[in-house]
Design a protein around this motif. Structure first.
Motif, PDB file in Angstrom:
ATOM      1  N   ALA A 178       0.817  -1.208   0.000  1.00  0.00           N
ATOM      2  CA  ALA A 178       0.000   0.000   0.000  1.00  0.00           C
ATOM      3  C   ALA A 178       0.855   1.265   0.000  1.00  0.00           C
ATOM      4  CB  ALA A 178      -0.927   0.003   1.214  1.00  0.00           C
ATOM      5  N   ASP A 179       1.978   1.232   0.727  1.00  0.00           N
ATOM      6  CA  ASP A 179       2.790   2.438   0.891  1.00  0.00           C
ATOM      7  C   ASP A 179       4.147   2.049   1.470  1.00  0.00           C
ATOM      8  OD1 ASP A 179       2.265   1.886   3.610  1.00  0.00           O
ATOM      9  OD2 ASP A 179       0.657   3.365   3.693  1.00  0.00           O
ATOM     10  N   ALA A 180       4.957   3.049   1.774  1.00  0.00           N
ATOM     11  CA  ALA A 180       6.301   2.805   2.299  1.00  0.00           C
ATOM     12  C   ALA A 180       6.262   2.095   3.648  1.00  0.00           C
ATOM     13  CB  ALA A 180       7.077   4.117   2.403  1.00  0.00           C
ATOM     14  N   GLU A 181       5.281   2.412   4.482  1.00  0.00           N
ATOM     15  CA  GLU A 181       5.170   1.733   5.782  1.00  0.00           C
ATOM     16  C   GLU A 181       4.857   0.254   5.593  1.00  0.00           C
ATOM     17  OE1 GLU A 181       5.253   0.787   9.740  1.00  0.00           O
ATOM     18  OE2 GLU A 181       6.071   2.546   8.739  1.00  0.00           O
ATOM     19  N   ASP A 182       3.995  -0.054   4.638  1.00  0.00           N
ATOM     20  CA  ASP A 182       3.691  -1.454   4.315  1.00  0.00           C
ATOM     21  C   ASP A 182       4.962  -2.145   3.820  1.00  0.00           C
ATOM     22  OD1 ASP A 182       2.367  -3.845   3.829  1.00  0.00           O
ATOM     23  OD2 ASP A 182       1.158  -3.068   2.169  1.00  0.00           O
ATOM     24  N   ALA A 183       5.756  -1.447   3.016  1.00  0.00           N
ATOM     25  CA  ALA A 183       7.026  -2.013   2.542  1.00  0.00           C
ATOM     26  C   ALA A 183       7.931  -2.321   3.729  1.00  0.00           C
ATOM     27  CB  ALA A 183       7.714  -1.040   1.582  1.00  0.00           C
ATOM     28  N   HIS A 184       8.025  -1.383   4.654  1.00  0.00           N
ATOM     29  CA  HIS A 184       8.864  -1.571   5.843  1.00  0.00           C
ATOM     30  C   HIS A 184       8.438  -2.822   6.615  1.00  0.00           C
ATOM     31  CE1 HIS A 184      11.258  -0.348   9.331  1.00  0.00           C
ATOM     32  NE2 HIS A 184      10.201  -0.606  10.069  1.00  0.00           N
ATOM     33  N   GLN A 185       7.150  -2.926   6.910  1.00  0.00           N
ATOM     34  CA  GLN A 185       6.638  -4.072   7.676  1.00  0.00           C
ATOM     35  C   GLN A 185       6.817  -5.381   6.905  1.00  0.00           C
ATOM     36  OE1 GLN A 185       5.898  -3.860  10.848  1.00  0.00           O
ATOM     37  NE2 GLN A 185       6.209  -1.650  10.774  1.00  0.00           N
ATOM     38  N   THR A 186       6.602  -5.343   5.602  1.00  0.00           N
ATOM     39  CA  THR A 186       6.729  -6.550   4.772  1.00  0.00           C
ATOM     40  C   THR A 186       8.177  -7.012   4.718  1.00  0.00           C
ATOM     41  OG1 THR A 186       4.790  -5.948   3.476  1.00  0.00           O
ATOM     42  CG2 THR A 186       6.340  -7.497   2.455  1.00  0.00           C
ATOM     43  N   LEU A 187       9.119  -6.095   4.547  1.00  0.00           N
ATOM     44  CA  LEU A 187      10.533  -6.463   4.507  1.00  0.00           C
ATOM     45  C   LEU A 187      10.992  -7.052   5.836  1.00  0.00           C
ATOM     46  CD1 LEU A 187      11.949  -3.475   2.431  1.00  0.00           C
ATOM     47  CD2 LEU A 187      11.649  -5.847   1.665  1.00  0.00           C
ATOM     48  N   ILE A 188      10.498  -6.515   6.947  1.00  0.00           N
ATOM     49  CA  ILE A 188      10.826  -7.074   8.260  1.00  0.00           C
ATOM     50  C   ILE A 188      10.270  -8.497   8.377  1.00  0.00           C
ATOM     51  CG2 ILE A 188      10.355  -6.906  10.743  1.00  0.00           C
ATOM     52  CD1 ILE A 188      10.458  -3.829  10.376  1.00  0.00           C
ATOM     53  N   ALA A 189       9.021  -8.682   7.994  1.00  0.00           N
ATOM     54  CA  ALA A 189       8.405 -10.016   8.069  1.00  0.00           C
ATOM     55  C   ALA A 189       9.153 -11.007   7.184  1.00  0.00           C
ATOM     56  CB  ALA A 189       6.931  -9.939   7.668  1.00  0.00           C
ATOM     57  N   MET A 190       9.579 -10.548   6.008  1.00  0.00           N
ATOM     58  CA  MET A 190      10.292 -11.444   5.090  1.00  0.00           C
ATOM     59  C   MET A 190      11.647 -11.861   5.638  1.00  0.00           C
ATOM     60  SD  MET A 190       9.316  -9.818   1.385  1.00  0.00           S
ATOM     61  CE  MET A 190      10.285 -11.005   0.421  1.00  0.00           C
ATOM     62  N   VAL A 191      12.368 -10.953   6.285  1.00  0.00           N
ATOM     63  CA  VAL A 191      13.670 -11.342   6.829  1.00  0.00           C
ATOM     64  C   VAL A 191      13.491 -12.315   7.983  1.00  0.00           C
ATOM     65  CG1 VAL A 191      14.165  -9.523   8.539  1.00  0.00           C
ATOM     66  CG2 VAL A 191      16.010 -10.486   7.182  1.00  0.00           C
ATOM     67  N   LYS A 192      12.450 -12.125   8.792  1.00  0.00           N
ATOM     68  CA  LYS A 192      12.174 -13.081   9.870  1.00  0.00           C
ATOM     69  C   LYS A 192      11.847 -14.448   9.289  1.00  0.00           C
ATOM     70  CE  LYS A 192      10.609  -9.668  13.249  1.00  0.00           C
ATOM     71  NZ  LYS A 192       9.461  -9.108  13.957  1.00  0.00           N
ATOM     72  N   GLN A 193      11.024 -14.475   8.251  1.00  0.00           N
ATOM     73  CA  GLN A 193      10.671 -15.737   7.591  1.00  0.00           C
ATOM     74  C   GLN A 193      11.911 -16.399   6.999  1.00  0.00           C
ATOM     75  OE1 GLN A 193       7.569 -15.364   4.652  1.00  0.00           O
ATOM     76  NE2 GLN A 193       7.931 -17.411   3.855  1.00  0.00           N
ATOM     77  N   ALA A 194      12.766 -15.617   6.363  1.00  0.00           N
ATOM     78  CA  ALA A 194      13.998 -16.155   5.754  1.00  0.00           C
ATOM     79  C   ALA A 194      14.897 -16.753   6.815  1.00  0.00           C
ATOM     80  CB  ALA A 194      14.722 -15.058   4.976  1.00  0.00           C
ATOM     81  N   ARG A 195      15.003 -16.110   7.958  1.00  0.00           N
ATOM     82  CA  ARG A 195      15.847 -16.638   9.038  1.00  0.00           C
ATOM     83  C   ARG A 195      15.306 -17.958   9.558  1.00  0.00           C
ATOM     84  NH1 ARG A 195      16.724 -10.753  11.555  1.00  0.00           N
ATOM     85  NH2 ARG A 195      18.652 -10.237  10.461  1.00  0.00           N
ATOM     86  N   VAL A 196      13.999 -18.074   9.689  1.00  0.00           N
ATOM     87  CA  VAL A 196      13.364 -19.332  10.144  1.00  0.00           C
ATOM     88  C   VAL A 196      13.640 -20.439   9.123  1.00  0.00           C
ATOM     89  CG1 VAL A 196      11.166 -20.473  10.569  1.00  0.00           C
ATOM     90  CG2 VAL A 196      11.630 -18.243  11.578  1.00  0.00           C
ATOM     91  N   GLN A 197      13.490 -20.120   7.841  1.00  0.00           N
ATOM     92  CA  GLN A 197      13.724 -21.112   6.777  1.00  0.00           C
ATOM     93  C   GLN A 197      15.169 -21.595   6.772  1.00  0.00           C
ATOM     94  OE1 GLN A 197      12.590 -19.298   3.058  1.00  0.00           O
ATOM     95  NE2 GLN A 197      10.406 -19.454   3.492  1.00  0.00           N
ATOM     96  N   GLY A 198      16.091 -20.702   7.123  1.00  0.00           N
ATOM     97  CA  GLY A 198      17.503 -21.035   7.081  1.00  0.00           C
ATOM     98  C   GLY A 198      17.977 -21.899   8.228  1.00  0.00           C
ATOM     99  N   GLN A 199      17.132 -22.072   9.254  1.00  0.00           N
ATOM    100  CA  GLN A 199      17.573 -22.844  10.423  1.00  0.00           C
ATOM    101  C   GLN A 199      17.302 -24.320  10.265  1.00  0.00           C
ATOM    102  OE1 GLN A 199      15.610 -20.938  13.723  1.00  0.00           O
ATOM    103  NE2 GLN A 199      17.080 -19.276  13.755  1.00  0.00           N
TER     104      GLN A 199
END
Length: 94
Positions: free
Chosen positions: A73-94
């Protein structure tokens, strides 16, 4: 919706990510684009649908496009989405 991502906003997000979160960009390339051999990555652009990266694989720059799971929707949505994606990536990598 893409008007929410002006060139200034896109540039600001990419600069911030490249300067402060390089390891997160590498995680995005590995987890969401299956570029598991990447040794570094850089965010080139971001829009409402996804982000364009370049990943270093065996010394070669490899273009990478990662689609988001929803239209941002906007830059704030981008911020929240990028944070969620890095958390997901870290979980996948373990």
């Amino acid at each position: 919706m893409s008007e929410q991502f002006s060139p200034e906003i896109t540039s600001r997000i990419c600069t911030h990510m490249n300067e402060d979160h390089a390891e997160a960009i590498l995680l995005y390339a590995k987890a969401f684009a299956s570029v598991t051999q990447a040794t570094a990555a850089k965010m080139l652009s971001i829009d409402a649908q996804g982000m364009d990266l370049t990943a270093q694989v065996n010394g070669e720059a490899t273009p990478v496009r990662i689609q988001f799971d929803h239209v941002l929707a906007d830059a704030e949505d981008a911020h929240q989405t990028l944070i969620a994606m890095v958390k997901q990536a870290r979980v996948q990598g373990q």
